[in-house]
Design a protein around this motif. Structure first.
Motif, PDB file in Angstrom:
ATOM      1  N   TYR A   1      26.609  73.834 103.181  1.00 57.58           N
ATOM      2  CA  TYR A   1      27.938  74.307 103.536  1.00 57.58           C
ATOM      3  C   TYR A   1      28.927  73.676 102.558  1.00 57.58           C
ATOM      4  O   TYR A   1      28.536  72.988 101.616  1.00 57.58           O
ATOM      5  N   SER A   2      30.214  73.882 102.798  1.00 61.43           N
ATOM      6  CA  SER A   2      31.211  73.294 101.910  1.00 61.43           C
ATOM      7  C   SER A   2      31.413  71.815 102.243  1.00 61.43           C
ATOM      8  O   SER A   2      30.843  71.288 103.212  1.00 61.43           O
TER       9      SER A   2
ATOM     10  N   ARG B   1      36.477  82.414 111.776  1.00 57.76           N
ATOM     11  CA  ARG B   1      36.244  81.539 110.625  1.00 57.76           C
ATOM     12  C   ARG B   1      37.265  80.396 110.588  1.00 57.76           C
ATOM     13  O   ARG B   1      36.905  79.241 110.327  1.00 57.76           O
TER      14      ARG B   1
ATOM     15  N   GLU C   1      20.787  81.893 101.307  1.00 57.40           N
ATOM     16  CA  GLU C   1      21.929  80.989 101.121  1.00 57.40           C
ATOM     17  C   GLU C   1      21.514  79.530 100.868  1.00 57.40           C
ATOM     18  O   GLU C   1      22.320  78.749 100.387  1.00 57.40           O
TER      19      GLU C   1
ATOM     20  N   ARG D   1      36.257  76.475 111.026  1.00 59.92           N
ATOM     21  CA  ARG D   1      36.538  75.476 109.989  1.00 59.92           C
ATOM     22  C   ARG D   1      37.327  74.312 110.567  1.00 59.92           C
ATOM     23  O   ARG D   1      37.099  73.146 110.193  1.00 59.92           O
TER      24      ARG D   1
ATOM     25  N   ASP E   1      33.713  74.683 105.662  1.00 55.02           N
ATOM     26  CA  ASP E   1      33.736  76.144 105.724  1.00 55.02           C
ATOM     27  C   ASP E   1      32.321  76.727 105.856  1.00 55.02           C
ATOM     28  O   ASP E   1      31.406  76.290 105.163  1.00 55.02           O
ATOM     29  N   ARG E   2      32.195  77.713 106.743  1.00 56.83           N
ATOM     30  CA  ARG E   2      30.895  78.389 106.925  1.00 56.83           C
ATOM     31  C   ARG E   2      31.082  79.897 106.881  1.00 56.83           C
ATOM     32  O   ARG E   2      30.472  80.644 107.641  1.00 56.83           O
TER      33      ARG E   2
ATOM     34  N   LEU F   1      27.853  82.077 106.507  1.00 55.76           N
ATOM     35  CA  LEU F   1      27.036  82.148 107.717  1.00 55.76           C
ATOM     36  C   LEU F   1      27.667  83.066 108.750  1.00 55.76           C
ATOM     37  O   LEU F   1      27.007  83.964 109.291  1.00 55.76           O
TER      38      LEU F   1
ATOM     39  N   TRP G   1      22.720  71.527 106.263  1.00 56.09           N
ATOM     40  CA  TRP G   1      21.968  71.468 107.517  1.00 56.09           C
ATOM     41  C   TRP G   1      20.482  71.553 107.221  1.00 56.09           C
ATOM     42  O   TRP G   1      20.047  72.400 106.452  1.00 56.09           O
TER      43      TRP G   1
END
Length: 273
Positions: free
Chosen positions: A63-64, A151, A42, A155, A161-162, A165, A69
């Motif tokens: 991420y979004s 989720r 990812e 969020r 959003d993840r 993951l 990270w």
């Protein structure tokens, strides 16, 4: 050796998961091969080799909402103090800059002293705690919850959003998403201990009750990475037998992004945020 004088930086592939696991195991970290595959699949993982041997890594996991990270900053013992960690973090930051990403990381105290001068700003603090179980479950498992419910709560707390993951976590053998009284948490395998997190709740008492129910239904050691400012939760854990292993300092590089609407009680882990 200065970072600019370092050896070639390479991008690793999914076939390097085992080599990465060797490094994190040497450091006594809790990651599994599946964790490494998340970063390699990812995100982007930079590395340095000495011949065929992988000796250093750093990962950038996007991420979004223009967030990413930085983690898995590892250098094998024989190659430390040569500037390799700085070299690889710089590669992560340059990639983030090109893609307009704000970078986050959770640093140990020693790491925070390194990242501060690079321009990282401290945000919240974390505490990792461990519970050693007797080897026998003493209670029923909490109710199962859905990935969609986790989720959505994640969020709301993170501000981004993840899904990728959390889906990867939930699909693993041994993972479970549990909920009770407005609380929800994910429990998954680690290399040496099961990990609880992220965990969201409306108040500390309910968060503690859910952790207690999880612990009673488990048989081995457990880890949880708590948000230090959730003081009632942290104090309740230590009063019930959890021991603090180490602190982490969350830090940000780049402009602030959308803030979450609530503060989690525990995070997915210092490597994932």
């Amino acid at each position: 050796m200065a970072a600019t004088d370092g050896p070639p930086v390479i991008k690793l592939g999914v076939d390097d998961a085992i080599a990465g696991l060797v490094l994190s195991t040497e450091a006594h970290w809790n990651q599994t091969e599946e964790d490494w595959r998340v970063f390699l699949r990812e995100g982007v993982v930079f590395g340095v080799r000495n011949g065929p041997l992988l000796v250093a890594t750093a990962a950038l996991l996007p991420y979004s909402g223009n967030n990413a990270w930085i983690s898995m900053v590892l250098v094998t013992t024989s190659h430390r103090r040569r500037g390799l960690a700085t070299l690889l973090v710089d590669a992560c930051l340059e990639t983030a800059r090109k893609n307009g990403l704000t970078c986050w990381l959770d640093a140990t105290p020693a790491g925070a002293n390194v990242y501060g001068p690079l321009g990282f700003t401290p945000t919240l603090q974390l505490r990792r705690l461990k519970l050693v179980r007797s080897g026998h479950a003493s209670g029923p498992a909490p109710s199962v919850a859905t990935l969609d419910a986790l989720r959505a709560r994640d969020r709301r707390a993170a501000g981004f959003d993840r899904t990728a993951l959390l889906s990867a976590f939930a699909q693993r053998a041994g993972s479970r998403i549990v909920a009770a009284h407005g609380c929800i948490a994910l429990v998954r395998d680690g290399r040496t201990a099961r990990h609880i997190g992220p965990l969201f709740a409306d108040n500390a008492a309910e968060a503690l009750a859910l952790v207690d129910a999880i612990a009673r239904s488990e048989t081995g050691p457990l880890l949880i990475d708590t948000v230090a400012s959730q003081s009632a939760f942290l104090e309740g854990l230590t009063a019930s037998g959890w021991t603090i292993e180490r602190p982490f300092q969350r830090m940000r590089f780049g402009p602030a992004t959308a803030a979450g609407e609530e503060l989690p009680f525990a995070v997915a882990g210092p490597e994932f945020g």
